[in-house]
Enzyme design. Structure first.
Site, PDB file in Angstrom:
ATOM      1  N   ASN A 117      40.462 -80.622  -9.602  1.00  0.00           N
ATOM      2  CA  ASN A 117      41.805 -81.168  -9.756  1.00  0.00           C
ATOM      3  C   ASN A 117      42.588 -80.712  -8.523  1.00  0.00           C
ATOM      4  OD1 ASN A 117      44.394 -81.829 -10.451  1.00  0.00           O
ATOM      5  ND2 ASN A 117      44.444 -80.656 -12.359  1.00  0.00           N
ATOM      6  N   LYS A 123      42.128 -76.782  -8.503  1.00  0.00           N
ATOM      7  CA  LYS A 123      41.668 -76.186  -9.758  1.00  0.00           C
ATOM      8  C   LYS A 123      40.247 -76.682  -9.983  1.00  0.00           C
ATOM      9  CE  LYS A 123      46.152 -76.068 -12.038  1.00  0.00           C
ATOM     10  NZ  LYS A 123      47.080 -76.993 -12.664  1.00  0.00           N
ATOM     11  N   HIS A 126      52.065 -83.223 -25.990  1.00  0.00           N
ATOM     12  CA  HIS A 126      51.592 -82.380 -24.882  1.00  0.00           C
ATOM     13  C   HIS A 126      52.830 -81.730 -24.283  1.00  0.00           C
ATOM     14  CE1 HIS A 126      48.909 -81.418 -21.355  1.00  0.00           C
ATOM     15  NE2 HIS A 126      50.115 -81.246 -20.835  1.00  0.00           N
ATOM     16  N   GLY A 135      53.948 -78.952 -21.977  1.00  0.00           N
ATOM     17  CA  GLY A 135      53.748 -77.923 -20.951  1.00  0.00           C
ATOM     18  C   GLY A 135      54.948 -77.964 -20.027  1.00  0.00           C
ATOM     19  N   ASN A 136      54.757 -77.599 -18.762  1.00  0.00           N
ATOM     20  CA  ASN A 136      55.829 -77.786 -17.780  1.00  0.00           C
ATOM     21  C   ASN A 136      56.194 -79.253 -17.690  1.00  0.00           C
ATOM     22  OD1 ASN A 136      56.991 -75.624 -16.455  1.00  0.00           O
ATOM     23  ND2 ASN A 136      55.035 -75.161 -15.463  1.00  0.00           N
ATOM     24  N   ARG A 173      62.131 -81.627 -15.031  1.00  0.00           N
ATOM     25  CA  ARG A 173      62.414 -83.069 -15.022  1.00  0.00           C
ATOM     26  C   ARG A 173      63.339 -83.426 -16.173  1.00  0.00           C
ATOM     27  NH1 ARG A 173      56.338 -84.392 -15.136  1.00  0.00           N
ATOM     28  NH2 ARG A 173      55.663 -83.497 -13.174  1.00  0.00           N
ATOM     29  N   ASP A 190      61.095 -71.941 -17.349  1.00  0.00           N
ATOM     30  CA  ASP A 190      60.020 -71.296 -18.102  1.00  0.00           C
ATOM     31  C   ASP A 190      60.444 -71.057 -19.551  1.00  0.00           C
ATOM     32  OD1 ASP A 190      57.448 -69.214 -17.186  1.00  0.00           O
ATOM     33  OD2 ASP A 190      58.356 -69.049 -19.169  1.00  0.00           O
ATOM     34  N   ARG A 216      59.270 -69.246 -21.854  1.00  0.00           N
ATOM     35  CA  ARG A 216      59.308 -67.842 -22.308  1.00  0.00           C
ATOM     36  C   ARG A 216      60.646 -67.196 -21.964  1.00  0.00           C
ATOM     37  NH1 ARG A 216      53.513 -67.094 -19.758  1.00  0.00           N
ATOM     38  NH2 ARG A 216      54.588 -68.520 -18.394  1.00  0.00           N
ATOM     39  N   GLU A 270      41.168 -80.617 -20.885  1.00  0.00           N
ATOM     40  CA  GLU A 270      41.017 -81.796 -20.031  1.00  0.00           C
ATOM     41  C   GLU A 270      39.721 -81.738 -19.220  1.00  0.00           C
ATOM     42  OE1 GLU A 270      45.068 -80.712 -19.031  1.00  0.00           O
ATOM     43  OE2 GLU A 270      45.490 -82.833 -18.727  1.00  0.00           O
TER      44      GLU A 270
HETATM   45  P1  ADP Z   1      51.545 -77.096 -16.839  1.00  0.00           P
HETATM   46  O1  ADP Z   1      50.042 -77.108 -16.981  1.00  0.00           O
HETATM   47  O2  ADP Z   1      52.219 -78.404 -17.118  1.00  0.00           O
HETATM   48  O3  ADP Z   1      52.045 -76.425 -15.591  1.00  0.00           O
HETATM   49  P2  ADP Z   1      51.441 -75.314 -19.149  1.00  0.00           P
HETATM   50  O4  ADP Z   1      50.720 -76.182 -20.105  1.00  0.00           O
HETATM   51  O5  ADP Z   1      50.732 -74.150 -18.578  1.00  0.00           O
HETATM   52  O6  ADP Z   1      52.121 -76.158 -18.004  1.00  0.00           O
HETATM   53  O7  ADP Z   1      52.772 -74.786 -19.894  1.00  0.00           O
HETATM   54  C1  ADP Z   1      53.720 -74.025 -19.223  1.00  0.00           C
HETATM   55  C2  ADP Z   1      54.861 -73.753 -20.192  1.00  0.00           C
HETATM   56  O8  ADP Z   1      54.348 -73.046 -21.334  1.00  0.00           O
HETATM   57  C3  ADP Z   1      55.943 -72.881 -19.577  1.00  0.00           C
HETATM   58  O9  ADP Z   1      57.237 -73.364 -19.941  1.00  0.00           O
HETATM   59  C4  ADP Z   1      55.693 -71.539 -20.247  1.00  0.00           C
HETATM   60  O10 ADP Z   1      56.861 -70.773 -20.340  1.00  0.00           O
HETATM   61  C5  ADP Z   1      55.227 -71.989 -21.616  1.00  0.00           C
HETATM   62  N1  ADP Z   1      54.556 -70.883 -22.316  1.00  0.00           N
HETATM   63  C6  ADP Z   1      53.411 -70.263 -22.002  1.00  0.00           C
HETATM   64  N2  ADP Z   1      53.163 -69.248 -22.880  1.00  0.00           N
HETATM   65  C7  ADP Z   1      54.190 -69.243 -23.762  1.00  0.00           C
HETATM   66  C8  ADP Z   1      54.535 -68.445 -24.895  1.00  0.00           C
HETATM   67  N3  ADP Z   1      53.747 -67.447 -25.295  1.00  0.00           N
HETATM   68  N4  ADP Z   1      55.683 -68.733 -25.558  1.00  0.00           N
HETATM   69  C9  ADP Z   1      56.476 -69.733 -25.156  1.00  0.00           C
HETATM   70  N5  ADP Z   1      56.215 -70.533 -24.106  1.00  0.00           N
HETATM   71  C10 ADP Z   1      55.092 -70.282 -23.408  1.00  0.00           C
END
Ligand code: ADP
Length: 409
Positions: A7, A14, A207, A209-210, A240, A281, A283, A385
């Site tokens: 990737n 990756k 889904h 994530g970020n 975004r 983020d 967290r 994936e």
């Molecule tokens: P991408 O692959 O799109 O970059 P990920 O799937 O790795 O993103 O997700 C990243 C997001 O997940 C970030 O906002 C991160 O803060 C959040 N995240 C990861 N671990 C935790 C957790 N333990 N609690 C809350 N959010 C988390």
């Protein structure tokens, strides 16, 4: 079969190595800061992790280093590079041209290049990775797996925007959707957990994530998804904006005299959670919210409310609902965000088991977090994936072998 998945982003590669016969991921890693100073590789083999710094001026050097590490006597998992049977490449935009994964030949490469206008940040580095890997491993098949392919089953009234038709016909402006491999994988897993067949299931996959997107998956096929022509549409994401009134774009450009590049930066890189809560983020935001930070609390509510709206909309689009699936960083790990999304939906047949939700914070296991009384099942399913890429690649390579087709160069 041994398959290397790649990737390639603009400054990262990756990778993962699979033994598909044993259904096992042997290695997972990333080369970061490709073409920049301070490049390094981070590789995991089981519980063993290594980080090595090295000079990495381009994708080809990155891939060569990965291969060197894979066969190194101390950290490696293979004796010889010739053990790799095929390479699987993640490609973000497959446009309307690719409805499934495909073997890469020169015409496929050209189409991926032509589609760069629709994904200027992603397709060019994906293609660079393909060309670099083909230079290093020229005698085995290279397969492209597209983020958009799974959503090509959306009907026209779903994927068209209500703008003059010529913009679709001439410029291909329509919704494509992304994260297709992830939505496909977790919806397939959910069907297994539901003991339902591909002919009779209605699933919403989240889904989160970020980057974040929702898909409505009916009978195994994507019938709608929240991302559109680009990954900007839909949910509130790390940086975004997600859905907004298109008039805002014009208003921003006109009143602040912004260029399209500046506006793009605001909407793609400075908005979302970052724009509202000064952190992208989840967290950090949850931490701040616990301390009573108003901006963090607002960002959480805004993001969760947007997901709830899509659940309502897709419930109707699917004509009912069997399951909701949470996946990716936030979906898999944030019990708090999951509970915000599903709060007070009992009238809808959705009831969270609070304890099971709290327990499902990390790990690689699939879990059910709905109560026994819940009509709609709620799952946390870690996405994979790379596994989809490896399996798709194996399927296509077997097809080539069966037909005795020569590997295209
Ligand atoms: P991408 O692959 O799109 O970059 P990920 O799937 O790795 O993103 O997700 C990243 C997001 O997940 C970030 O906002 C991160 O803060 C959040 N995240 C990861 N671990 C935790 C957790 N333990 N609690 C809350 N959010 C988390």
């Amino acid at each position: 079969m041994i398959i290397l998945t790649l990737n390639c982003g603009s400054s990262s590669v990756k990778y993962a190595l699979f033994n598909t016969t044993a259904n096992e991921m042997l290695v997972k890693g990333i080369v970061e800061r490709v073409g920049l100073s301070g490049s390094f590789i981070h590789q995991k083999v089981g519980s063993q992790e290594i980080i090595q710094k090295f000079r990495c001026d381009n994708h080809q050097i990155a891939i060569l280093y990965v291969l060197k590490l894979l066969v190194s006597p101390s950290e490696g998992v293979m004796k010889n590079i010739s053990e790799v049977d095929a390479v699987s490449h993640r490609v973000v935009h497959g446009g309307e041209e690719f409805v499934e994964s495909t073997i890469i030949n020169s015409s496929v490469e050209k189409t991926i290049a032509d589609l760069s206008s629709l994904a200027p940040l992603h397709n060019p580095p994906n293609l660079q990775g393909i060309q670099a890997a083909k230079a290093v491993l020229p005698n085995i098949p290279h397969i492209a797996v597209f983020d958009t392919a799974f959503h090509q089953s959306m009907p026209e009234y779903v994927y068209r925007y209500a703008i003059p038709s010529k913009w679709y016909l001439e410029k291909k402006i329509r919704r494509y959707g992304f994260h297709g491999t992830s939505h496909y994988y977790v919806s397939q897993r959910a069907m297994k957990l539901l003991h339902s067949s591909a002919e009779s299931s209605r699933i919403i996959t989240l889904h989160l994530g970020n980057g974040a997107s929702v898909a409505a998956v009916k009978d195994g096929k994507s019938i709608d998804t929240s991302m559109g022509l680009t990954p900007l549409e839909g949910l509130v994401m790390g940086t975004r904006s997600g859905d907004l009134d298109p008039g805002i774009v014009l208003f921003m450009m006109q009143t602040a005299n912004l260029s399209s590049k500046e506006t793009d930066k605001i909407l793609n890189r400075q908005s979302g959670l970052l724009g509202v809560a000064h952190s992208s983020d989840m967290r950090d935001i949850e931490e701040k919210a616990i301390q009573g930070d108003e901006k963090a609390l607002l960002a959480l509510k805004l993001a969760a409310y947007r997901v709830r709206k899509y659940i309502g909309a897709y419930f109707v689009a699917l004509g009912g609902l069997d399951a909701i699936v949470f996946t990716a960083g936030i979906g898999e790990r944030s019990s708090h965000f999951r509970s915000l999304v599903l709060k007070d939906l009992e009238f809808f047949g959705i009831e969270l088991d609070q304890e099971a939700n709290l327990e499902a914070v990390c790990g690689t296991q699939e879990r059910i977090i709905s109560s026994n009384a819940s009509k709609i099942k709620i799952f946390v399913i870690p996405t994979n994936e790379e596994l989809v890429m490896a399996q798709d690649t194996e399927r296509i390579v077997n097809r080539i072998d069966n037909k005795n087709i020569k590997v295209p160069r």
